[in-house]
Design an enzyme around this catalytic site. Structure first.
Site, PDB file in Angstrom:
ATOM      1  N   ASP A  40       0.592  -1.162   0.023  1.00  0.00           N
ATOM      2  CA  ASP A  40       0.021  -0.051  -0.047  1.00  0.00           C
ATOM      3  C   ASP A  40       0.883   1.159  -0.004  1.00  0.00           C
ATOM      4  OD1 ASP A  40      -1.407  -2.209   0.845  1.00  0.00           O
ATOM      5  OD2 ASP A  40      -2.242  -1.286   2.668  1.00  0.00           O
ATOM      6  N   TYR A  99       1.843  -0.886  10.078  1.00  0.00           N
ATOM      7  CA  TYR A  99       1.026  -1.298   8.981  1.00  0.00           C
ATOM      8  C   TYR A  99       0.538   0.177   8.326  1.00  0.00           C
ATOM      9  CZ  TYR A  99       0.399  -6.291   8.839  1.00  0.00           C
ATOM     10  OH  TYR A  99       0.568  -7.672   8.758  1.00  0.00           O
ATOM     11  N   ARG A 167      -7.959  -1.319  11.001  1.00  0.00           N
ATOM     12  CA  ARG A 167      -6.825  -0.678  10.818  1.00  0.00           C
ATOM     13  C   ARG A 167      -6.773   0.410   9.706  1.00  0.00           C
ATOM     14  NH1 ARG A 167      -6.092  -6.116   9.579  1.00  0.00           N
ATOM     15  NH2 ARG A 167      -6.651  -6.677   7.510  1.00  0.00           N
ATOM     16  N   ASP A 168      -5.664   1.037   9.499  1.00  0.00           N
ATOM     17  CA  ASP A 168      -5.430   1.804   8.470  1.00  0.00           C
ATOM     18  C   ASP A 168      -6.321   3.199   8.476  1.00  0.00           C
ATOM     19  OD1 ASP A 168      -4.378  -0.509   7.354  1.00  0.00           O
ATOM     20  OD2 ASP A 168      -6.055  -1.130   6.222  1.00  0.00           O
TER      21      ASP A 168
HETATM   22  C1  FRU Z   1      -3.849  -3.733   2.482  1.00  0.00           C
HETATM   23  C2  FRU Z   1      -3.251  -4.177   3.906  1.00  0.00           C
HETATM   24  C3  FRU Z   1      -3.690  -2.976   5.180  1.00  0.00           C
HETATM   25  C4  FRU Z   1      -2.707  -3.232   6.076  1.00  0.00           C
HETATM   26  C5  FRU Z   1      -1.433  -3.497   5.174  1.00  0.00           C
HETATM   27  C6  FRU Z   1      -0.275  -4.157   6.104  1.00  0.00           C
HETATM   28  O1  FRU Z   1      -3.217  -4.276   1.442  1.00  0.00           O
HETATM   29  O2  FRU Z   1      -3.654  -5.335   4.457  1.00  0.00           O
HETATM   30  O3  FRU Z   1      -4.971  -3.236   5.688  1.00  0.00           O
HETATM   31  O4  FRU Z   1      -2.420  -2.035   6.755  1.00  0.00           O
HETATM   32  O5  FRU Z   1      -1.912  -3.878   4.049  1.00  0.00           O
HETATM   33  O6  FRU Z   1       0.768  -4.382   5.037  1.00  0.00           O
END
Ligand code: FRU
Length: 473
Positions: A40, A99, A167-168
């Site tokens: 990402d 992440y 997350r994210d």
């Molecule tokens: C999306 C993801 C996110 C996570 C990251 C980990 O591709 O799974 O949700 O934060 O990649 O690398």
């Protein structure tokens, strides 16, 4: 892996970089990992004239592994600097990976919010409802290159009725308040985002959960709440949505819900999910507003858990790429994506000759009329338009990729970018897009057109490479 450990392995990295140099599928005008693996895009922002592009990065392996935030910077989207990685997993709250996350600029500071991944290994867990911490962490930077100590803002216990998959983080500002959205899988395995509210970007209170009435997948990753031309959208990546005819053909989705939120009443209305890209290799988009006020999107030109995993670049020490940067526009309820204007500076030689041949090209075709079309590129890429269905067929060069399709009322224009091992197709001024990796034997463009059509305009360009310098020299 902390910074000291990373720095002690630079020779190993240089070896991988050497191996990469001999790869005929190296991309010339896309960002790829300096070595190893990339997923990402993260923390996208423009700060004092410099665009910062961070990304999920595993420098010493071309396969999924411990995540750092790699870092490129650019002033013009054509020349880039490979910077030192920005974030390392070096505290107990992110020990199994820094992440994905995003950037928010306020008062001369960049606030970075990301997910600290922690995976327990002391006994067996399902890693869905137990065994994993997803900590929301803040670092503040004055320049985009260094940062304050890490501060944990939210932990599993702060995510009500959620599984361990939350997350994210991404920030959205409205009327002096800040809203943080997190992608999530709730306790009933329904995909959603949860939103937190803050007045100072430091302390956050649970605000609202957003999800469809009928379950739309079990997990939504990488949310972006964005307002474009006064309209609100939730761009995100739902997982677990079944294929429906020619829709949702990828294992995981990449698209958006047009959305209305009444922030006072905590009410919202989600419209139907629309796919943003129809290609095989597209996931985890991130949108930011640059200093000119443009909404710019970059995606990961890859996708997790696809059935095509045997990428030929792996033996050369690397895997995956970022898409070309795209500017977002809105017409009605639909998002259009167009390659960023700056990419025109890649254009070298221009030609209107169909027989002109080159390796890396941008092709622009405008039709007066198009009833039916078969467009071949290189030795094995096929684009077909027939009975209102546009198909990208990569069966012969896709390493497991077959076809992807979209319905069009009319085919009016095509803008195609062909790099050594990627294709991006912008249809009808960005109304539909296909992004994919492809591995042809012969890299000469070899354009061939057949069908029932009248061309209004045709022009193509040979493209030059991105220039990428290393900060270390
Ligand atoms: C999306 C993801 C996110 C996570 C990251 C980990 O591709 O799974 O949700 O934060 O990649 O690398």
């Amino acid at each position: 892996m902390n910074k000291t450990e990373y720095l002690s392995r630079l020779q190993e990295q240089n070896k991988i970089k050497e191996l990469m140099k001999n790869d005929k599928y190296l991309l010339n005008f896309h960002l790829i990992p300096p070595s190893g693996w990339l997923n990402d895009p993260n923390g996208l922002c423009e700060f004092k004239g410099i665009n910062h592009i961070y990304f999920q990065y595993t420098p010493f392996s071309p396969e999924w592994g411990m995540k750092l935030w790699g870092h490129y910077s650019t002033k013009d989207w054509i020349t880039y600097v490979e910077e030192e990685p920005f974030l390392f997993p070096d505290i107990k709250d992110d020990r199994d990976g820094v992440y994905s996350g995003s950037a928010f600029i306020k008062n001369e500071n960049i606030y970075f919010f990301y997910t600290g991944n922690v995976k327990y290994t002391d006994k067996s867990y399902d890693y869905i409802k137990s065994g994993r911490e997803q900590n929301t962490i803040l670092v503040i930077s004055k320049d985009g290159y260094s940062h304050s100590p890490k501060k944990v803002l939210l932990q599993n216990k702060d995510y009500p009725h959620m599984s361990c998959h939350v997350r994210d983080p991404q920030i959205f500002e409205k009327k002096g308040n800040y809203y943080m959205s997190l992608g999530a899988r709730d306790i009933e395995d329904k995909g959603c985002i949860i939103i937190y509210k803050s007045h100072d970007l430091l302390s956050w209170e649970y605000f609202i959960k957003i999800q469809t009435t009928e379950r739309f997948g079990y997990m939504w990753e990488c949310p972006n709440l964005v307002e474009i031309s006064g309209k609100l959208f939730l761009i995100c990546c739902p997982q677990g949505v079944p294929q429906n005819g020619i829709n949702f053909e990828n294992i995981y989705q990449y698209g958006y819900f047009p959305l209305e939120i009444n922030f006072e009443k905590k009410e919202y209305k989600l419209e139907e999910f629309i796919e943003l890209d129809r290609g095989f290799d597209i996931y985890a988009p991130q949108v930011f507003t640059d200093e000119k006020g443009r909404k710019i999107l970059l995606g990961w030109m890859g996708i997790p858990d696809a059935e095509y995993t045997n990428e030929p670049t792996i033996t050369h020490g690397w895997q995956h790429a970022l898409t070309l940067p795209r500017e977002l526009k809105v017409i009605g309820n639909k998002i259009y994506q167009l390659p960023l204007k700056e990419l025109e500076k890649l254009r070298l030689k221009k030609s209107r000759d169909f027989l002109y041949n080159s390796k890396n090209v941008e092709i622009n075709l405008k039709f007066k009329e198009c009833m039916q079309l078969k467009l071949n590129l290189r030795d094995s890429i096929e684009l077909i338009y027939e009975k209102n269905i546009f198909t990208l067929n990569l069966e012969k060069c896709g390493y497991g990729r077959k076809e992807r399709r979209v319905h069009l009322d009319r085919l009016v224009s095509l803008q195609i970018f062909l790099d050594n091992s990627s294709i991006e197709i912008f249809i009808n001024s960005g109304a539909e897009v296909f992004s994919a990796r492809c591995y042809c034997e012969n890299l000469e463009s070899n354009l061939k057109l057949n069908g029932d059509y009248i061309i209004e305009d045709f022009v193509w360009y040979e493209l030059k490479n991105f220039e990428i310098k290393n900060r270390r020299g």
